[in-house]
Enzyme design. Structure first.
Site, mmCIF file in Angstrom:
data_model
loop_
_atom_site.group_PDB
_atom_site.id
_atom_site.type_symbol
_atom_site.label_atom_id
_atom_site.label_comp_id
_atom_site.label_asym_id
_atom_site.label_seq_id
_atom_site.Cartn_x
_atom_site.Cartn_y
_atom_site.Cartn_z
ATOM 1 N N GLN A 106 34.911 4.603 -34.330
ATOM 2 C CA GLN A 106 34.368 6.101 -34.297
ATOM 3 C C GLN A 106 32.863 6.248 -33.765
ATOM 4 O O GLN A 106 32.377 7.222 -34.188
ATOM 5 C CB GLN A 106 34.458 6.729 -35.669
ATOM 6 C CG GLN A 106 35.972 6.986 -36.174
ATOM 7 C CD GLN A 106 36.777 7.933 -35.267
ATOM 8 O OE1 GLN A 106 36.203 8.875 -34.677
ATOM 9 N NE2 GLN A 106 37.827 7.942 -35.003
ATOM 10 N N SER A 107 32.662 5.339 -32.631
ATOM 11 C CA SER A 107 31.083 5.495 -32.238
ATOM 12 C C SER A 107 31.206 6.755 -31.529
ATOM 13 O O SER A 107 31.958 6.920 -30.519
ATOM 14 C CB SER A 107 30.992 4.186 -31.297
ATOM 15 O OG SER A 107 29.770 4.452 -30.603
ATOM 16 N N ASN A 108 30.227 7.622 -31.831
ATOM 17 C CA ASN A 108 29.979 8.791 -30.836
ATOM 18 C C ASN A 108 29.263 8.318 -29.568
ATOM 19 O O ASN A 108 29.546 8.957 -28.702
ATOM 20 C CB ASN A 108 28.892 9.613 -31.846
ATOM 21 C CG ASN A 108 29.320 10.237 -32.985
ATOM 22 O OD1 ASN A 108 30.352 10.761 -32.889
ATOM 23 N ND2 ASN A 108 28.890 9.999 -33.932
#
Ligand SMILES: Cc1ncc(COP(=O)(O)O)c(C=O)c1O
Length: 331
Positions: A76-78
């Site tokens: 879920q890395s922005n």
């Protein structure tokens, strides 16, 4: 090619991002709180703090004639999502090498990455060393196929990426001056360290009297204090090589608070969830359960404990991350 040691940054972020008072929150908690809206650096795919770093990193990628970018983070890395979106706009293929296993479902940032057409690789590794080896392997394979990958470190945090947050501090400082405002505190989320490092360097380069300027608190959302400090220090040192701000050996103090981390990266806390709901209900602004919610929880706790005095003026630096809320079941 620019005259200095780094390329001129590309221009993606919609700047200056607003500096706004949080009027209703301030009434409720009895302290004057403002927000720097770096969640508004772009449309949803390109928004958040990472854009400012990527303006420098992707300029370098173009200068090195890369044809794809390789970067990393959790699923879920922005950062990975913002890097993929900007890479696509430059015609560079985004290759995202995530730590851990494929979660199977495609939600929130991961869904956006798929829609962006990014190549998704799940390395299966759980330690920084294994992940680093996985990244090098992907790059090596690409080179063997006559591709020219540009490797962006986790969070875009190296010297070059950090320069984006020196610019950001200068932008904020001009806005504060125009409003005739002086802040006593800045709260920012610290993960891979580049944002915090850039703000500290910005402070050093702009403020004449460093003792009377804002206390900059980095709220750790990834590592415990000492390890987090090492990351911030390393970004500062690397950036200082490119754009000297402090004399060698005289690095400014780094203040990290890891009390709001809970059980670790990506694991939210009740106080964080409460903070996300409070800011949504009072201000119509979305934080998230992994990064910015923890930072707001810290700010609220400092107020509750009286560490932030009634006469103090506080800035919450919003670093984005709201797409992450769709990865969670909030029921
Ligand atoms: C929303 C959000 N805020 C803050 C951070 C932390 O920024 P940095 O990695 O520069 O410390 C991140 C990235 O990890 C993020 O995604």
């Amino acid at each position: 090619m620019s005259a200095h040691l780094y390329p001129d940054p590309l221009s993606f972020a919609l700047t200056p991002t607003p500096l706004q008072p949080l009027v209703r929150l301030s009434e409720i908690i009895g302290r004057e709180v403002w927000i720097k809206r770096d969640d508004m650096t772009g449309c949803i795919a390109t928004a958040g703090n990472k854009v400012r770093k990527l303006e420098y990193l992707l300029a370098d990628a173009l200068e090195q004639r890369a044809d794809c970018i390789v970067t990393t983070g959790g699923p879920q890395s922005n950062h990975a999502r913002a890097a993929a979106a900007l890479a696509v706009r430059l015609g560079l293929e985004p290759i995202l090498v995530f730590a851990g296993r494929d979660p199977g479902t495609r939600k929130a940032n991961l869904l956006m990455n798929e829609l962006l057409g990014a190549r998704l690789v799940f390395s299966g590794s759980f330690t920084p060393e294994d992940q680093s080896a996985a990244l090098n392997k992907v790059c090596e394979e690409l080179r063997q196929q006559a591709r020219n990958p540009y490797l962006i470190p986790v969070g875009g945090s190296n010297g070059l990426g950090t320069l984006g947050y020196i610019d950001a501090y200068k932008e904020y400082s001009r806005q504060a001056q125009a409003h005739g405002l002086q802040f006593d505190w800045i709260f920012v989320t610290t993960g891979s360290g580049g944002t915090h490092a850039g703000l500290l360097l910005g402070q050093q380069s702009v403020q004449n009297d460093i003792d009377s300027c804002e206390k900059l608190i980095g709220v750790s959302t990834w590592l415990l204090k000492e390890k987090s400090k090492v990351l911030v220090a390393s970004c500062m040192d690397q950036a200082n090589e490119l754009l000297p701000v402090f004399p060698k050996g005289n690095r400014p103090d780094i203040q990290i608070d890891d009390h709001y981390l809970g059980r670790g990266y990506g694991i939210t806390t009740p106080e964080c969830l409460e903070a996300v709901r409070l800011i949504a209900k009072t201000e119509g602004i979305f934080l998230d359960q992994v990064y910015t919610g923890k930072t707001m929880a810290a700010l609220l706790d400092y107020v509750k404990k009286g560490t932030i005095q009634p006469t103090d003026r506080v800035l919450f630096w919003h670093t984005g991350g709201a797409p992450g809320i769709f990865a969670r079941d909030w029921a």
